[in-house]
Design a protein around this motif. Sequence first.
Motif, mmCIF file in Angstrom:
data_model
loop_
_atom_site.group_PDB
_atom_site.id
_atom_site.type_symbol
_atom_site.label_atom_id
_atom_site.label_comp_id
_atom_site.label_asym_id
_atom_site.label_seq_id
_atom_site.Cartn_x
_atom_site.Cartn_y
_atom_site.Cartn_z
ATOM 1 N N ALA A 29 44.220 42.611 33.142
ATOM 2 C CA ALA A 29 44.296 43.346 34.462
ATOM 3 C C ALA A 29 44.871 42.101 35.409
ATOM 4 C CB ALA A 29 42.799 43.728 34.976
ATOM 5 N N PRO A 30 45.932 42.349 35.911
ATOM 6 C CA PRO A 30 46.611 41.250 36.562
ATOM 7 C C PRO A 30 45.902 41.039 38.111
ATOM 8 C CG PRO A 30 47.908 43.354 36.684
ATOM 9 C CD PRO A 30 46.784 43.497 35.797
ATOM 10 N N ARG A 31 45.149 42.152 38.614
ATOM 11 C CA ARG A 31 44.635 41.741 39.909
ATOM 12 C C ARG A 31 43.345 41.165 39.725
ATOM 13 N NH1 ARG A 31 42.975 46.978 38.939
ATOM 14 N NH2 ARG A 31 41.226 47.479 39.867
ATOM 15 N N LEU A 32 42.676 40.749 38.849
ATOM 16 C CA LEU A 32 41.559 40.076 38.573
ATOM 17 C C LEU A 32 41.589 38.414 38.820
ATOM 18 C CD1 LEU A 32 39.708 42.371 35.912
ATOM 19 C CD2 LEU A 32 39.858 42.540 38.344
ATOM 20 N N ASN A 33 40.771 37.823 39.432
ATOM 21 C CA ASN A 33 40.533 36.466 39.317
ATOM 22 C C ASN A 33 39.053 35.934 39.425
ATOM 23 O OD1 ASN A 33 39.805 36.396 42.133
ATOM 24 N ND2 ASN A 33 42.107 36.577 42.927
ATOM 25 N N SER A 34 39.083 34.632 39.809
ATOM 26 C CA SER A 34 37.571 34.475 39.746
ATOM 27 C C SER A 34 36.808 34.756 40.643
ATOM 28 C CB SER A 34 37.810 32.538 39.782
ATOM 29 O OG SER A 34 38.327 32.386 41.251
ATOM 30 N N SER A 35 37.274 35.423 41.921
ATOM 31 C CA SER A 35 36.309 35.903 42.975
ATOM 32 C C SER A 35 36.356 37.518 42.911
ATOM 33 C CB SER A 35 36.631 35.174 44.218
ATOM 34 O OG SER A 35 37.957 35.911 44.663
ATOM 35 N N HIS A 36 37.163 38.214 42.055
ATOM 36 C CA HIS A 36 37.198 39.508 41.965
ATOM 37 C C HIS A 36 37.448 40.152 40.608
ATOM 38 C CE1 HIS A 36 38.712 38.382 46.238
ATOM 39 N NE2 HIS A 36 38.074 39.592 46.619
ATOM 40 N N GLY A 37 36.333 40.949 40.233
ATOM 41 C CA GLY A 37 36.474 41.733 38.920
ATOM 42 C C GLY A 37 35.563 43.016 39.043
ATOM 43 N N GLU A 64 34.135 43.024 23.349
ATOM 44 C CA GLU A 64 35.391 42.305 23.079
ATOM 45 C C GLU A 64 36.562 43.180 23.636
ATOM 46 O OE1 GLU A 64 33.982 40.146 18.940
ATOM 47 O OE2 GLU A 64 34.615 42.365 18.820
ATOM 48 N N ALA A 65 36.332 44.543 23.554
ATOM 49 C CA ALA A 65 37.492 45.392 24.289
ATOM 50 C C ALA A 65 37.290 45.379 25.656
ATOM 51 C CB ALA A 65 37.071 46.670 23.688
ATOM 52 N N TYR A 66 36.281 45.096 26.262
ATOM 53 C CA TYR A 66 36.058 44.871 27.747
ATOM 54 C C TYR A 66 36.652 43.758 27.987
ATOM 55 C CZ TYR A 66 34.089 45.309 32.395
ATOM 56 O OH TYR A 66 33.935 45.444 33.779
ATOM 57 N N MET A 67 36.428 42.598 27.539
ATOM 58 C CA MET A 67 36.950 41.362 27.952
ATOM 59 C C MET A 67 38.542 41.316 27.537
ATOM 60 S SD MET A 67 33.955 38.935 26.130
ATOM 61 C CE MET A 67 34.723 37.502 26.636
ATOM 62 N N ALA A 68 39.089 41.932 26.472
ATOM 63 C CA ALA A 68 40.426 42.135 26.419
ATOM 64 C C ALA A 68 41.041 42.704 27.740
ATOM 65 C CB ALA A 68 40.719 42.550 25.296
ATOM 66 N N GLU A 69 40.347 43.882 27.856
ATOM 67 C CA GLU A 69 40.909 44.677 28.986
ATOM 68 C C GLU A 69 40.792 43.651 30.499
ATOM 69 O OE1 GLU A 69 42.711 47.775 30.850
ATOM 70 O OE2 GLU A 69 42.320 47.547 28.842
ATOM 71 N N ILE A 70 39.970 42.904 30.876
ATOM 72 C CA ILE A 70 39.682 42.150 31.852
ATOM 73 C C ILE A 70 40.959 41.083 31.665
ATOM 74 C CG2 ILE A 70 38.741 40.161 33.044
ATOM 75 C CD1 ILE A 70 36.115 41.878 32.216
ATOM 76 N N GLY A 71 41.182 40.569 30.662
ATOM 77 C CA GLY A 71 42.347 39.619 30.426
ATOM 78 C C GLY A 71 43.726 40.206 30.710
ATOM 79 N N VAL A 115 29.755 40.369 32.560
ATOM 80 C CA VAL A 115 30.551 39.960 31.222
ATOM 81 C C VAL A 115 31.318 38.789 31.678
ATOM 82 C CG1 VAL A 115 32.471 40.753 29.885
ATOM 83 C CG2 VAL A 115 30.323 42.486 30.344
ATOM 84 N N THR A 116 31.341 37.644 31.060
ATOM 85 C CA THR A 116 31.933 36.392 31.291
ATOM 86 C C THR A 116 32.804 35.879 30.004
ATOM 87 O OG1 THR A 116 30.110 35.056 30.554
ATOM 88 C CG2 THR A 116 30.290 35.854 32.898
ATOM 89 N N ALA A 117 33.504 34.837 30.132
ATOM 90 C CA ALA A 117 34.126 34.315 28.832
ATOM 91 C C ALA A 117 33.200 33.927 27.917
ATOM 92 C CB ALA A 117 34.919 32.949 29.505
ATOM 93 N N GLY A 118 32.035 33.786 28.218
ATOM 94 C CA GLY A 118 30.863 33.230 27.400
ATOM 95 C C GLY A 118 30.141 34.438 26.522
ATOM 96 N N SER A 119 30.635 35.885 26.952
ATOM 97 C CA SER A 119 29.595 36.822 26.703
ATOM 98 C C SER A 119 29.755 37.123 25.077
ATOM 99 C CB SER A 119 30.088 37.912 27.409
ATOM 100 O OG SER A 119 29.873 38.036 28.766
#
Length: 186
Positions: free
Chosen positions: A168-176, A159-166, A42-46
């Motif tokens: 989540a404060p501890r996520l960055n480009s190398s961790h998710g 869409e809901a999963y992507m909103a949740e990722i957005g 799941v990425t920004a383009g999903s």
Amino acid sequence: PALGQSADFTGSIPSVAPRTAIAGKLATRTEIVADRGLAAMVTAGSREAMKAAIAMYEEIVAGGGWPSLSGKNLKLGASGPDVLLLRQRLVTENYLSFESLMAERADVFDDSMLGAVMAFQTNHGVAATGFVGERTRAELNITARARLFTLRENLPRIEAYMAEIGRAPRLNSSHGYISYAVFCLK
């Protein structure tokens, strides 16, 4: 940590194939894959990819879908009308180019078909053997309408999963965190 897919296990949307015992491997496993260079499912383009897939399947359904494959097992080197039907089926979902139908021996299970079958198997949670047996045939014979329904049902989840990722404060480009049960697009 990031979660992803290992090389010997595959993940896909829950199958709408019959729940009878079908021979063949079907496996899903979640694994920590941070810093391994594996792409997230799941990425920004999903969202856009899902919408494009829905549009593609809407066209396939509007065109009548695809025919069911017979119960004949197929493998590299096989030939005949069942192989041609399989080739047409793989072309419909863009696993093979339309031009492959114009090949001198389009009715022969060649190396390009082997790769296409293995890609299909990987995308549908079947061990990528290249052999079209009962389990692969069951996935191939799921109707285009059923595939479209599954995609439409999963779009709000993505869409809901992507909103949740957005959020989540501890996520960055190398961790998710990656969820396999969401969807798999080729």
